[in-house]
Scaffold this motif. Structure first.
Motif, PDB file in Angstrom:
ATOM      1  N   UNK A 208      30.020  25.607  37.230  1.00  0.00           N
ATOM      2  CA  UNK A 208      30.619  26.897  36.967  1.00  0.00           C
ATOM      3  C   UNK A 208      30.196  27.975  37.947  1.00  0.00           C
ATOM      4  N   UNK A 209      31.002  29.004  38.009  1.00  0.00           N
ATOM      5  CA  UNK A 209      30.711  30.213  38.773  1.00  0.00           C
ATOM      6  C   UNK A 209      30.950  31.358  37.795  1.00  0.00           C
ATOM      7  N   UNK A 210      29.844  31.922  37.280  1.00  0.00           N
ATOM      8  CA  UNK A 210      29.931  32.763  36.090  1.00  0.00           C
ATOM      9  C   UNK A 210      29.709  34.250  36.350  1.00  0.00           C
ATOM     10  N   UNK A 211      29.426  34.672  37.582  1.00  0.00           N
ATOM     11  CA  UNK A 211      28.981  36.048  37.799  1.00  0.00           C
ATOM     12  C   UNK A 211      30.102  37.085  37.678  1.00  0.00           C
ATOM     13  N   UNK A 212      31.338  36.708  37.887  1.00  0.00           N
ATOM     14  CA  UNK A 212      32.446  37.666  37.808  1.00  0.00           C
ATOM     15  C   UNK A 212      33.061  37.643  36.413  1.00  0.00           C
ATOM     16  N   UNK A 213      32.343  38.258  35.471  1.00  0.00           N
ATOM     17  CA  UNK A 213      32.792  38.257  34.074  1.00  0.00           C
ATOM     18  C   UNK A 213      32.968  36.838  33.547  1.00  0.00           C
ATOM     19  N   UNK A 214      32.145  35.930  34.044  1.00  0.00           N
ATOM     20  CA  UNK A 214      32.188  34.548  33.568  1.00  0.00           C
ATOM     21  C   UNK A 214      33.365  33.757  34.085  1.00  0.00           C
ATOM     22  N   UNK A 215      33.996  34.212  35.171  1.00  0.00           N
ATOM     23  CA  UNK A 215      35.201  33.547  35.655  1.00  0.00           C
ATOM     24  C   UNK A 215      35.076  33.238  37.138  1.00  0.00           C
ATOM     25  N   UNK A 216      35.354  31.978  37.501  1.00  0.00           N
ATOM     26  CA  UNK A 216      35.309  31.607  38.905  1.00  0.00           C
ATOM     27  C   UNK A 216      35.719  30.163  39.095  1.00  0.00           C
ATOM     28  N   UNK A 217      35.587  29.683  40.334  1.00  0.00           N
ATOM     29  CA  UNK A 217      35.891  28.298  40.672  1.00  0.00           C
ATOM     30  C   UNK A 217      34.665  27.696  41.332  1.00  0.00           C
ATOM     31  N   UNK A 218      34.272  26.501  40.892  1.00  0.00           N
ATOM     32  CA  UNK A 218      33.043  25.862  41.395  1.00  0.00           C
ATOM     33  C   UNK A 218      33.257  24.364  41.518  1.00  0.00           C
ATOM     34  N   UNK A 219      32.555  23.748  42.470  1.00  0.00           N
ATOM     35  CA  UNK A 219      32.764  22.352  42.847  1.00  0.00           C
ATOM     36  C   UNK A 219      32.685  21.363  41.693  1.00  0.00           C
ATOM     37  N   UNK A 220      31.646  21.421  40.881  1.00  0.00           N
ATOM     38  CA  UNK A 220      31.456  20.381  39.872  1.00  0.00           C
ATOM     39  C   UNK A 220      32.548  20.380  38.806  1.00  0.00           C
ATOM     40  N   UNK A 221      33.180  21.507  38.595  1.00  0.00           N
ATOM     41  CA  UNK A 221      34.354  21.563  37.723  1.00  0.00           C
ATOM     42  C   UNK A 221      35.648  21.268  38.496  1.00  0.00           C
ATOM     43  N   UNK A 222      35.763  21.780  39.716  1.00  0.00           N
ATOM     44  CA  UNK A 222      37.072  21.869  40.367  1.00  0.00           C
ATOM     45  C   UNK A 222      37.211  21.008  41.616  1.00  0.00           C
ATOM     46  N   UNK A 223      36.352  20.025  41.808  1.00  0.00           N
ATOM     47  CA  UNK A 223      36.381  19.216  43.034  1.00  0.00           C
ATOM     48  C   UNK A 223      37.721  18.498  43.229  1.00  0.00           C
ATOM     49  N   UNK A 224      38.179  17.854  42.184  1.00  0.00           N
ATOM     50  CA  UNK A 224      39.452  17.125  42.254  1.00  0.00           C
ATOM     51  C   UNK A 224      40.022  16.998  40.841  1.00  0.00           C
ATOM     52  N   UNK A 225      41.116  16.280  40.731  1.00  0.00           N
ATOM     53  CA  UNK A 225      41.760  16.174  39.430  1.00  0.00           C
ATOM     54  C   UNK A 225      40.830  15.548  38.397  1.00  0.00           C
ATOM     55  N   UNK A 226      40.065  14.544  38.824  1.00  0.00           N
ATOM     56  CA  UNK A 226      39.139  13.857  37.919  1.00  0.00           C
ATOM     57  C   UNK A 226      38.124  14.827  37.330  1.00  0.00           C
ATOM     58  N   UNK A 227      37.532  15.658  38.189  1.00  0.00           N
ATOM     59  CA  UNK A 227      36.497  16.578  37.708  1.00  0.00           C
ATOM     60  C   UNK A 227      37.086  17.708  36.870  1.00  0.00           C
ATOM     61  N   UNK A 228      38.301  18.160  37.208  1.00  0.00           N
ATOM     62  CA  UNK A 228      38.932  19.237  36.450  1.00  0.00           C
ATOM     63  C   UNK A 228      39.206  18.797  35.013  1.00  0.00           C
ATOM     64  N   UNK A 229      39.840  17.644  34.868  1.00  0.00           N
ATOM     65  CA  UNK A 229      40.167  17.148  33.527  1.00  0.00           C
ATOM     66  C   UNK A 229      38.896  16.916  32.723  1.00  0.00           C
ATOM     67  N   UNK A 230      37.871  16.373  33.380  1.00  0.00           N
ATOM     68  CA  UNK A 230      36.608  16.103  32.681  1.00  0.00           C
ATOM     69  C   UNK A 230      35.930  17.384  32.230  1.00  0.00           C
ATOM     70  N   UNK A 231      35.847  18.374  33.126  1.00  0.00           N
ATOM     71  CA  UNK A 231      35.225  19.639  32.758  1.00  0.00           C
ATOM     72  C   UNK A 231      35.948  20.322  31.613  1.00  0.00           C
TER      73      UNK A 231
END
Length: 308
Positions: free
Chosen positions: A163-186
């Motif tokens: 996660x990338x949480x500093x902007x009101x808890x909203x952002x894009x980060x590798x472990x969540x958003x690396x690819x389709x596999x990680x997005x669905x899992x997160x």
């Protein structure tokens, strides 16, 4: 930051692939076990390349922790990058364990949870598709319980670097958003994980470089140099591991923002709803960066071995 003496069993998930901070984190993990803070029950690998098991097993053995149970998602070959530190490490340390020698990661989690007489903590510094698949797993010969039931019964808490949480808890980060596999899992883990989760986000550790003070022939230093970071790497994974091993956010030097985390299933963007009765939290530093850097580097330096 003090040291907690409440020893807990842990299963640690790692991608051990797309970056070298996993190597730093594994040294911190073994150190924490040696301090009596945790007991390493198993390690799950959420990414797979030819030298994954060989390098991880050899590294843990060199760190003084041979024989750790390792599970791997052998199909997780789609995260990109092939870091040369794995091949070099496996060859230098005579790593003989093959990926095929490891149990499937979900089955390893199910086996370990089923065997545990008491609740344990899970630590995740990689991608989350193994955890998502664990939740969705049916009963089997290891346990009649579903994965969701096993986690509910046997897991105390999940600690996650994501996660990338500093902007009101909203952002894009590798472990969540690396690819389709990680997005669905997160998305699935945030929506369905039944226990409390504490997240350490990208912003916490990005500017805190550790490992740069080690001797050149140290195994961690060699991995960092092989990966292009001879002066130290951002401390996402080691800081999460130290936090989880301490087991207390305040003791580890953080305040928490409590509520519910979400991962958008289309974009992978994380967001956070703040409310006092939430099961999720993300951490915010309360000390200058140097305090956290010095804590990690002291641990790394204390584990340097003359025979490495």
């Amino acid at each position: 930051m003090g040291i907690s003496r409440r020893c807990r069993s842990v299963i640690v998930g790692t991608d051990w692939w797309t970056d070298s901070d996993d190597v730093v984190a594994m040294r911190v993990l073994v150190w924490a076990e040696q301090q009596g803070m945790v007991k390493i029950a198993a390690v799950g690998m959420s990414a797979c390349m030819p030298y994954s098991a060989a390098s991880l097993d050899a590294f843990l053995t060199a760190e003084g922790r041979p024989g750790v149970r390792i599970g791997i998602d052998i199909e997780a070959t789609d995260f990109g990058k092939v870091p040369k530190y794995q091949k070099n490490m496996a060859e230098r340390l005579n790593g003989a364990k093959r990926n095929e020698d490891c149990e499937d990661a979900v089955r390893m989690y199910r086996r370990t949870l089923a065997e545990m007489p008491n609740k344990l903590d899970l630590i995740e510094i990689g991608y989350q598709q193994v955890l998502a698949a664990l939740l969705q797993s049916p009963g089997d010969d290891l346990s009649p319980l579903t994965g969701l039931e096993l986690v509910t019964l046997k897991v105390n808490k999940l600690w996650v670097m994501a996660g990338h949480w500093e902007n009101d808890g909203s952002g894009v980060e590798n472990n969540f958003a690396r690819n389709r596999r990680s997005i669905v899992a997160g998305h699935h883990v945030c929506a369905h994980w039944p226990t409390p989760i504490t997240f350490l986000g990208w912003e916490v550790s990005n500017k805190i470089l550790t490992g740069g003070t080690l001797p050149e022939d140290d195994n961690v230093a060699l991995a960092l140099r092989d990966h292009g970071f001879p002066n130290g790497r951002s401390s996402w994974d080691p800081m999460l591991v130290l936090l989880a091993c301490l087991g207390d956010e305040e003791e580890a030097g953080y305040r928490t923002v409590v509520g519910t985390a979400h991962v958008d299933v289309d974009s992978g963007r994380n967001s956070f709803d703040v409310h006092a009765d939430g099961k999720h939290a993300y951490v915010v530093k309360v000390h200058p960066d140097e305090v956290y850097r010095e804590a990690i580097d002291r641990i790394l330096e204390s584990c340097v071995r003359s025979d490495l």
